[in-house]
Design a protein around this motif. Structure first.
Motif, short mmCIF file in Angstrom:
data_model
loop_
_atom_site.label_atom_id
_atom_site.label_comp_id
_atom_site.label_asym_id
_atom_site.label_seq_id
_atom_site.Cartn_x
_atom_site.Cartn_y
_atom_site.Cartn_z
N SER A 20 -9.89 -42.27 -54.79
CA SER A 20 -9.30 -43.32 -55.61
C SER A 20 -10.14 -43.54 -56.86
N CYS A 191 -2.65 -59.22 -59.25
CA CYS A 191 -3.28 -57.89 -59.12
C CYS A 191 -3.19 -57.19 -60.46
N LEU A 195 -1.89 -51.17 -60.16
CA LEU A 195 -1.66 -51.14 -58.71
C LEU A 195 -0.17 -51.23 -58.42
N ASN A 199 1.85 -48.17 -56.50
CA ASN A 199 2.58 -48.49 -55.28
C ASN A 199 4.01 -47.96 -55.30
N HIS A 205 3.22 -45.87 -47.83
CA HIS A 205 3.06 -47.23 -47.30
C HIS A 205 4.34 -47.82 -46.71
N LYS A 336 -3.77 -58.25 -51.63
CA LYS A 336 -4.87 -57.97 -50.70
C LYS A 336 -5.77 -56.86 -51.26
N GLN A 337 -5.12 -55.84 -51.81
CA GLN A 337 -5.88 -54.71 -52.38
C GLN A 337 -6.76 -55.18 -53.54
N GLN A 338 -6.18 -56.00 -54.41
CA GLN A 338 -6.96 -56.48 -55.57
C GLN A 338 -8.18 -57.27 -55.13
N TYR A 346 -17.78 -51.86 -52.67
CA TYR A 346 -16.63 -50.92 -52.70
C TYR A 346 -17.05 -49.53 -53.16
#
Ligand code: FES
Ligand SMILES: [Fe+2]
Length: 380
Positions: A20, A191, A195, A199, A205, A336-338, A346
């Motif tokens: 990533s 976010c 992202l 997505n 996902h 949540k990812q942000q 990270y």
């Protein structure tokens, strides 16, 4: 602002080894500032469908990455985009959407025609060499394709049609220009804008995030020419309604063999998505506000003859439900990812073969940034 050059190289390298992007690509305000200048303000920004402003005097307002904009249909039938500020002392002029015969500033009542010319400027008689002709609204460059209205703040941007590459040809059999917008919803999203695009470019996902709604999907990547990326979610029926609700509308007559095989999910850079199904089309327009804050507008369009047929509103309702439910599910996981990308601990994780267009979408953005932004190396 520094990105780790090794991390960047790994993120844009061969997919079988790729990781990533470094977190700063999504979390760093300075990186966002560079993107805004170099990518977002440089490109074409989607505003609306032409048919959303059908009549003379119809207007809609927008918050764009370059500030507030008003789109207005003039007496001559032309759509114009104006920077939405008054030429006196800069008040916002129009808000929301509606129809107007003049544009009157809410501060000191300067009045403008709907083509942008200044008509009334009270008590300006002592202002030397003040000419109303020099004080019309500031127009923003506008181009349309197939009913989609775009603007750019970049006078030297290549024509919209060039950035579209082979997209018009690929979507030709859907006859998008004959579609009309019937529904929109705006979702606030905490976010980063990329992202949301990433997505949209994978079905890895869907069986997890959307297990209660659309469920697991399969997709294939299509080659593209131009500033867009595309996957096709393969399904013999439109996936614009939930699996338990067969689509009430017939597929569009004359769809080509490729289009019959599923729904195209496309990202048109810098920040627009299309979802083009066998019976309808949806746009998902992302307005980046800050490194961790975006607005997502989803709009639905159907062929004009389908809209005109009896029972359209009732038949279209399950489509709107599907796009709102799925949109909110995506926003939930992206927030949540942000949050987690903000961890000081990270480190970028490995990518799946199903992430090929996730990688491609953000690599496109990175390629357009100056080297010192991309790699953290000093400029020069
Ligand atoms: S700011 Fe518009 S009239 Fe004064
Ligand atoms: Fe999703």
């Amino acid at each position: 602002m520094t990105l780790d050059a090794r991390q960047v190289a790994e993120a844009i390298g061969p997919l079988s080894h790729a990781r990533s992007m470094p977190a700063g690509v999504y979390t760093d305000p300075a990186f966002f500032a560079a993107e805004r200048e170099q990518v977002l303000l440089a490109g074409w920004i989607f505003l609306a469908r032409d048919d959303q402003l059908a009549n003379t005097g119809d207007f809609r307002t927008f918050e764009t990455v370059g500030g507030p904009v008003a789109l207005v249909r003039g007496d001559d039938g032309a759509l114009r985009a104006f920077a939405n500020f008054c030429r006196h002392r800069g008040s916002l002029l129009l808000e929301g959407s509606g129809n107007c015969s003049r544009i009157v500033c809410p501060y000191h009542a300067w009045g403008y025609r709907i083509d942008g010319r200044l008509q009334h400027a009270p008590d300006m008689n002592d202002a030397i060499e003040f000419d109303k002709a020099d004080n019309g609204l500031v127009e923003v460059r506008l181009e349309t394709w197939a009913g989609f209205v775009f603007i750019t703040y970049n006078e030297t941007a290549v024509p919209l049609i060039k950035t579209l590459g082979d997209l018009p040809q690929r979507m030709q059999s859907h006859r998008l220009h004959e579609m009309r917008c019937t529904w929109t919803i705006t979702l606030e999203t905490h976010c980063n804008w990329k992202l949301i695009l990433e997505n949209a470019m994978e079905t890895y996902h869907t069986g997890v995030v959307h297990r209660q709604s659309v469920g697991a999907q399969q997709s294939r990547t299509l080659p593209t020419v131009g500033d867009w990326h595309c996957i096709q979610v393969t399904s013999g029926r439109s996936i614009a309604t939930l699996p338990g609700t067969p689509p009430p509308f017939d597929p569009i007559a004359g769809l080509d063999a490729d289009a019959q095989q599923g729904t195209y999910f496309a990202v048109l850079h810098p920040a627009l998505q299309f979802a083009i199904a066998q019976d309808c089309m949806w746009w998902l327009s992302v307005t980046p506000i800050a490194h961790d804050h975006s607005m997502l507008e989803i709009g639905g369009c159907f062929p004009a003859d389908v809209i005109a047929a009896e029972g359209f509103a009732a038949n279209a309702a399950p489509y709107y439900e599907r796009w709102e439910v799925v949109g909110r599910e995506d926003v939930g996981i992206l927030e949540k990812q942000q949050r987690a990308l903000g961890s000081v601990a990270y480190t970028p994780g490995r990518l799946s073969w199903r992430d090929d267009q996730v990688q491609a979408v953000t690599a496109w953005v990175l390629e357009r940034l100056p080297e010192h932004v991309r790699t953290g190396q000093p400029a020069g």
